[in-house]
Design a protein around this motif. Structure first.
Motif, PDB file in Angstrom:
ATOM      1  N   ASN A  66       0.823  -1.219   0.000  1.00 32.34           N
ATOM      2  CA  ASN A  66       0.000   0.000   0.000  1.00 32.34           C
ATOM      3  C   ASN A  66       0.850   1.259   0.000  1.00 32.34           C
ATOM      4  O   ASN A  66       0.509   2.254  -0.644  1.00 32.34           O
ATOM      5  N   VAL A  67       1.961   1.225   0.740  1.00 35.00           N
ATOM      6  CA  VAL A  67       2.850   2.389   0.795  1.00 35.00           C
ATOM      7  C   VAL A  67       3.446   2.675  -0.581  1.00 35.00           C
ATOM      8  O   VAL A  67       3.466   3.831  -1.040  1.00 35.00           O
ATOM      9  N   LEU A  68       3.936   1.645  -1.246  1.00 37.91           N
ATOM     10  CA  LEU A  68       4.554   1.842  -2.561  1.00 37.91           C
ATOM     11  C   LEU A  68       3.545   2.354  -3.581  1.00 37.91           C
ATOM     12  O   LEU A  68       3.856   3.239  -4.388  1.00 37.91           O
ATOM     13  N   PHE A  69       2.332   1.815  -3.532  1.00 34.41           N
ATOM     14  CA  PHE A  69       1.328   2.289  -4.479  1.00 34.41           C
ATOM     15  C   PHE A  69       0.953   3.741  -4.201  1.00 34.41           C
ATOM     16  O   PHE A  69       0.796   4.545  -5.123  1.00 34.41           O
ATOM     17  N   ALA A  70       0.817   4.100  -2.921  1.00 34.51           N
ATOM     18  CA  ALA A  70       0.483   5.486  -2.572  1.00 34.51           C
ATOM     19  C   ALA A  70       1.587   6.435  -3.035  1.00 34.51           C
ATOM     20  O   ALA A  70       1.307   7.538  -3.523  1.00 34.51           O
ATOM     21  N   LEU A  71       2.855   6.026  -2.900  1.00 34.50           N
ATOM     22  CA  LEU A  71       3.969   6.854  -3.369  1.00 34.50           C
ATOM     23  C   LEU A  71       3.878   7.081  -4.876  1.00 34.50           C
ATOM     24  O   LEU A  71       4.057   8.209  -5.362  1.00 34.50           O
ATOM     25  N   PHE A  72       3.626   6.007  -5.599  1.00 32.08           N
ATOM     26  CA  PHE A  72       3.538   6.115  -7.061  1.00 32.08           C
ATOM     27  C   PHE A  72       2.417   7.063  -7.483  1.00 32.08           C
ATOM     28  O   PHE A  72       2.634   7.992  -8.267  1.00 32.08           O
ATOM     29  N   ILE A  73       1.237   6.857  -6.966  1.00 30.72           N
ATOM     30  CA  ILE A  73       0.086   7.615  -7.443  1.00 30.72           C
ATOM     31  C   ILE A  73       0.142   9.065  -6.979  1.00 30.72           C
ATOM     32  O   ILE A  73      -0.307   9.973  -7.676  1.00 30.72           O
ATOM     33  N   PHE A  74       0.732   9.331  -5.783  1.00 33.49           N
ATOM     34  CA  PHE A  74       0.901  10.716  -5.326  1.00 33.49           C
ATOM     35  C   PHE A  74       1.876  11.448  -6.239  1.00 33.49           C
ATOM     36  O   PHE A  74       1.638  12.600  -6.619  1.00 33.49           O
ATOM     37  N   ALA A  75       2.991  10.788  -6.598  1.00 30.95           N
ATOM     38  CA  ALA A  75       3.986  11.415  -7.473  1.00 30.95           C
ATOM     39  C   ALA A  75       3.393  11.732  -8.835  1.00 30.95           C
ATOM     40  O   ALA A  75       3.676  12.787  -9.417  1.00 30.95           O
TER      41      ALA A  75
END
Length: 567
Positions: A66-75
């Motif tokens: 979940n953390v990695l996906f949130a980082l990707f989509i926020f960027a």
């Protein structure tokens, strides 16, 4: 073989991180292979390798995923916020129609597969969730099953079947979307994602330079030339700078008798002197014959020029013509400074003329010596902050806000709908990216730094999905046969192909890069979108993706109870 399995199982159990980074390394290596014109790409390659590694007992942490996906989509949102909000107009209607078409064709395909293969409501809903890579369907379908009034044991069985259908179909749901959006769509449109992304970027910037990748214009707009003044020449520096009416020139250095002398407006330059003149290319062409012979110039006549962005913040500048602002500023504040570009809401403003009205928040790119640019920037507003460090205060608060938004839930027709961490992070990224354009003194992120959460976030997320679901998916196929897998393949492929045809011939998409972004967003296909961005080389596909992705989170989530009621 058993010996190898045992050692690898113990290795991945002792250090699951090895499984993750091995999936990324081998996945990107495999993703570079070419089969004719087909190339799998690093994201899809990581998924396939992760599924293979999962067979050795490798596990994945759901929190890290979940953390990695949130980082990707926020960027992604942070980078494209300005363009997104400016694109919210009537033209967005085609994205709305596209997302609705994909949802409708997906529902029809799932119901047809359920009838054809005699799936119960649980398997059918799981196939929808995995084949469309929309995990929220699991929740809405399970809730709908619980409301059917069936015996508790039957409800439990159906809800377990949702998870089975999801596990079997999710992996190809991700891979199939990549293949269609990245490989098949360009052939269908008869134009490449990269080429059309460059064309679209050129359209956004109109007459501005649109260079693919890292590039420098062959003909610089502002440059310096050294002239040896001709015989009988004698003028003040101020007169030299006005020698070509209608053009701006600045005398930056004067060399006399082989030594550099200080420059001021009142001093006189005469024949035999060498002067370094900086100006627009056409201005130098106009002034050159009036000054003398152009010479190469020694190292001591060199001058370092920089380009720096400044955001207009003064209320006194808002709505005033560019020429008026220049006239009202102290002449020393703009001496030696050239405006080489202008952006408004993240988009280039071309053909800037003296009567062009300036707006608060406009970004001017100033060009000149460091001291001249700094002096002018302080008169105009906020100079952009350039650093090798990311403003984690701003970015961190953006992530927190996005995750909080993702926790919010709204009930529609009795069903709880939520953006989830991904949708919340995307919305927050768009907002924070848009605001930073208006206040470039905060939230700085080096251009290369934003690529790290995009690449690592998406590839890591996809690899963890493979590690988490791969073993169960293979075991379930062995147990239940290929029917569920085949149905999942069709649920993935058929709606995308039908929507692709509708998008080209009815909605009239012309640009492949824009269409690819919209199509992947309509399917909430994040891995496909990541590969599209890699192919495009710029942010052109992001705006249509952001619009359709937000709609898909609602439309596809609503399919859960609809599948339960129609199967």
């Amino acid at each position: 073989m058993h010996w190898i399995y045992g050692h690898l199982h113990r290795l991945f159990t002792a250090s699951p991180e090895i499984a993750l980074f091995l999936s990324l390394a081998l996945g990107y290596w495999i993703g570079k292979w070419r089969f004719g014109k087909f190339q799998l790409g690093g994201v899809a390659g990581s998924l396939l390798v992760a599924v293979l590694i999962s067979q050795f007992g490798a596990t994945a942490d759901n929190g890290l995923k979940n953390v990695l996906f949130a980082l990707f989509i926020f960027a992604v949102g942070y980078e494209s916020g300005p363009q997104f909000f400016q694109s919210l107009n009537r033209q967005s209607l085609r994205e709305i129609v596209l997302a609705a078409c994909l949802a409708a064709t997906s529902l029809g395909t799932v119901v047809l597969m359920a009838k054809l293969f005699h799936f119960d409501k649980g398997i059918a809903a799981g196939v929808a969730a995995g084949g469309l890579t929309q995990s929220a369907i699991i929740g809405t379908a399970s809730d709908a099953i619980a409301r059917l009034g069936l015996p508790a044991a039957q409800v439990t069985t159906l809800q377990q079947n949702v998870a089975i259908g999801y596990a079997v179909t999710y992996i190809f749901g991700s891979l199939g979307a990549i293949i269609i959006c990245v490989n098949i769509l360009p052939k269908f449109m008869k134009s490449g994602i990269r080429d059309d992304a460059v064309k679209a970027q050129a359209g956004i910037a109109a007459n501005a330079d649109a260079l693919a990748g890292d590039g420098e214009p062959a003909l610089a707009r502002v440059l310096g030339r050294v002239f040896k003044l001709k015989d009988s020449f004698s003028k003040t520096v101020a007169e030299v700078e006005a020698i070509a009416p209608g053009y701006k020139l600045t005398v930056e250095k004067v060399k006399r008798d082989n030594r550099i002398i200080p420059v001021n407006e009142e001093m006189t330059v005469a024949s035999g002197d060498e002067i370094l003149v900086v100006g627009a290319r056409d201005a130098l062409l106009k002034a050159g014959p009036l000054l003398g012979q152009e010479v190469f110039g020694d190292d001591d006549m060199q001058l370092r020029l920089i380009a720096h962005d400044v955001t207009l913040t003064g209320d006194g500048l808002d709505g005033k013509p560019a020429q008026s602002v220049r006239d009202t500023l102290d002449q020393k504040a703009t001496h030696g400074v050239f405006v080489v570009a202008m952006r408004r809401n993240g988009k280039a403003v071309t053909n800037v003329k003296p009567d062009t009205e300036l707006r608060k928040g406009d970004v001017l790119t100033l060009y000149g010596s460091p001291q001249d640019v700094t002096r002018a920037g302080k008169h105009l507003g906020h100079l952009a902050v350039y650093s090798s460090k990311t403003d984690f205060v701003y970015v961190g608060l953006g992530m927190v806000l996005g995750l909080l938004i993702g926790l919010l839930s709204v009930r529609v027709f009795g069903l709880p709908l939520t953006l989830g961490s991904g949708g919340g992070a995307l919305l927050s990224g768009l907002l924070f990216g848009w605001f930073r354009v208006r206040r470039p003194d905060i939230g700085y992120m080096p251009p290369g730094a934003i690529q790290i959460p995009k690449d690592l976030g998406l590839a890591g997320f996809v690899a963890l999905v493979g590690l988490q679901s791969g073993l169960q998916a293979v075991q379930t196929v062995k147990q239940h046969g290929l029917n569920i897998f085949i149905a999942g393949v069709l649920v993935t492929v058929v709606p995308l192909l039908l929507t692709m045809v509708i998008g080209k011939y009815l909605i009239k998409y012309k640009n492949t890069a824009v269409f690819a972004g919209a199509l992947s967003g309509s399917r909430s296909a994040n891995p496909a979108f990541g590969e599209i961005l890699n192919k495009a080389g710029n942010a052109v596909p992001t705006v249509p993706f952001a619009i359709t992705y937000a709609l898909a989170n609602v439309f596809l989530t609503l399919l859960g109870p609809l599948v339960v009621s129609l199967t």
